[in-house]
Design an enzyme around this catalytic site. Sequence first.
Site, PDB file in Angstrom:
ATOM      1  N   LYS A  75      -2.199   6.356  -1.419  1.00 52.70           N
ATOM      2  CA  LYS A  75      -0.791   5.970  -1.410  1.00 52.70           C
ATOM      3  C   LYS A  75       0.119   7.210  -1.393  1.00 52.70           C
ATOM      4  CE  LYS A  75       2.503   3.242  -4.196  1.00 52.70           C
ATOM      5  NZ  LYS A  75       2.638   2.415  -5.414  1.00 52.70           N
ATOM      6  N   SER A 151       5.145  -1.409  -5.152  1.00 55.14           N
ATOM      7  CA  SER A 151       5.367  -0.340  -4.204  1.00 55.14           C
ATOM      8  C   SER A 151       4.140   0.027  -3.380  1.00 55.14           C
ATOM      9  CB  SER A 151       5.892   0.901  -4.936  1.00 55.14           C
ATOM     10  OG  SER A 151       4.951   1.379  -5.885  1.00 55.14           O
ATOM     11  N   SER A 175       3.186  -2.615  -9.286  1.00 53.06           N
ATOM     12  CA  SER A 175       3.058  -2.131  -7.911  1.00 53.06           C
ATOM     13  C   SER A 175       1.662  -2.188  -7.326  1.00 53.06           C
ATOM     14  CB  SER A 175       3.592  -0.691  -7.817  1.00 53.06           C
ATOM     15  OG  SER A 175       4.980  -0.670  -8.031  1.00 53.06           O
TER      16      SER A 175
END
Length: 472
Positions: A75, A151, A175
């Site tokens: 990520k 996220s 997230s």
Amino acid sequence: MLSTTEWRARDLVGLADLAASGAVSRREILQTAIREIEALNPVLNAVILTRFEEALDALDDSATERFAGMPYLIKDLHAPVRGMPLSNGSERFKGTVFDFDSTTVARLRAAGFGLLGRTASPEFGLSVATESAAYGITRNPWNPDHGAGGSSGGAGAAVASGMLPAAHATDSAGSIRIPAAFNGLVGLKPTRGLNAFGPHRGDPNNGLSHENAVTRTVRDTAAILDITAGPDAGCPYFTPRPETPFETLIERPPEGLRIGFVTTRFDGGKVHPESRAAVERTARLLADLGHDVQEQRPDFDSEALTEAMIRLLMGSLAGLFAGMPMGSDADLHGFEPMTREAIRFSQRTSLGEHLSRAAEINRHVRQLAGYFERFDILLTPASNGPAPVHGVLRMDHDDLDGFLEKLFEISPFTAAFNASGQPAMVLPVHQTPEGLPIGVQLVGRFAEDALVLRLAAQMERASDWQTLAPLR
């Protein structure tokens, strides 16, 4: 290389077993992942940086590690990879390169994973919608008109679309779990301190932030956690991992658990009917599996806990920019308007206010903990309905209070367990009539990740979860 059908039929452990059998080479597995990313990403915009040649060059064809050559994406948030740019979803930090791996990345690299690039994140992970000025909109593979969550939305879209079977993800208020819910995946936020934070972070955001993965199967989540769990040198605290590997433990179904569940918000407010249906369906399954299942809401002030938690989290932004002028619009050039307002909030926050929020969180978490003296597991909706369409959580304005109100309307169930540090896992149990995924969340006692995983695996064996979006 594998055909797309062969590729989509296997999870991470399945691919590793296939490579170990000699039926396909590890290089072919990595090449297949690259092919699938190149085919699917133009529509979904899940992967914002690729390092395909570097991953292929780094692969030792004679490697014997179980996960050598298995594809993985990291990520674009809080996870340094040596030589790979990390922007935290921000135009301001595009091109920033670190000369070291985080502990989690180093462990994944040592296990042999081929690190193929980075997945999209909203700026600084501030939203549960992965839409940024720096990289654009990440689309949901089940319906591209809807968001992939955030996220870790890039990771969620990549895995659910079939680009690869698992990907790195982080979680400070939901997230990992929101993208898992919106994309029909498995997503565990581990107990605080089970996975290492270092060496660049010690106590990330007062213990609110966590790293792990989104996957298509419970065994993949367990296998990855076996690689990443454990303290690193100099960590301020840690949660011990069990002596027995998680992947072994999930083969032992739990018996006679006391499971409480909720079909409303924690304050008693209504939730989307499909989210309620997902919980009710899961409660029936758990009862059929022999567990003692009761509808019982935890007694704590969820609104006050969430408010204190998110304000503490945003206040921590001040530490990222200590000593840097951030008072004017010119100083904040390159940040989105919502991020600018969050930074301004952090700078307006006094030390006393910041510490008082930590103390308030402690009070609410202690009250919440009483629930787990009566129940082994709490079952909740994962979210308030399916993934919304794009644009619901825009960051091109400075109404911070309005933004947070919308965020926690979409995701009212996850943040409390960042505050408490407990293991919380989303599972893909349901779909709307329109085919959008709906998840539920299992929450265990602090450090009882193994029990949560064992229950999830038991449910998986008794279910037919849909974790791959149809090819379009």
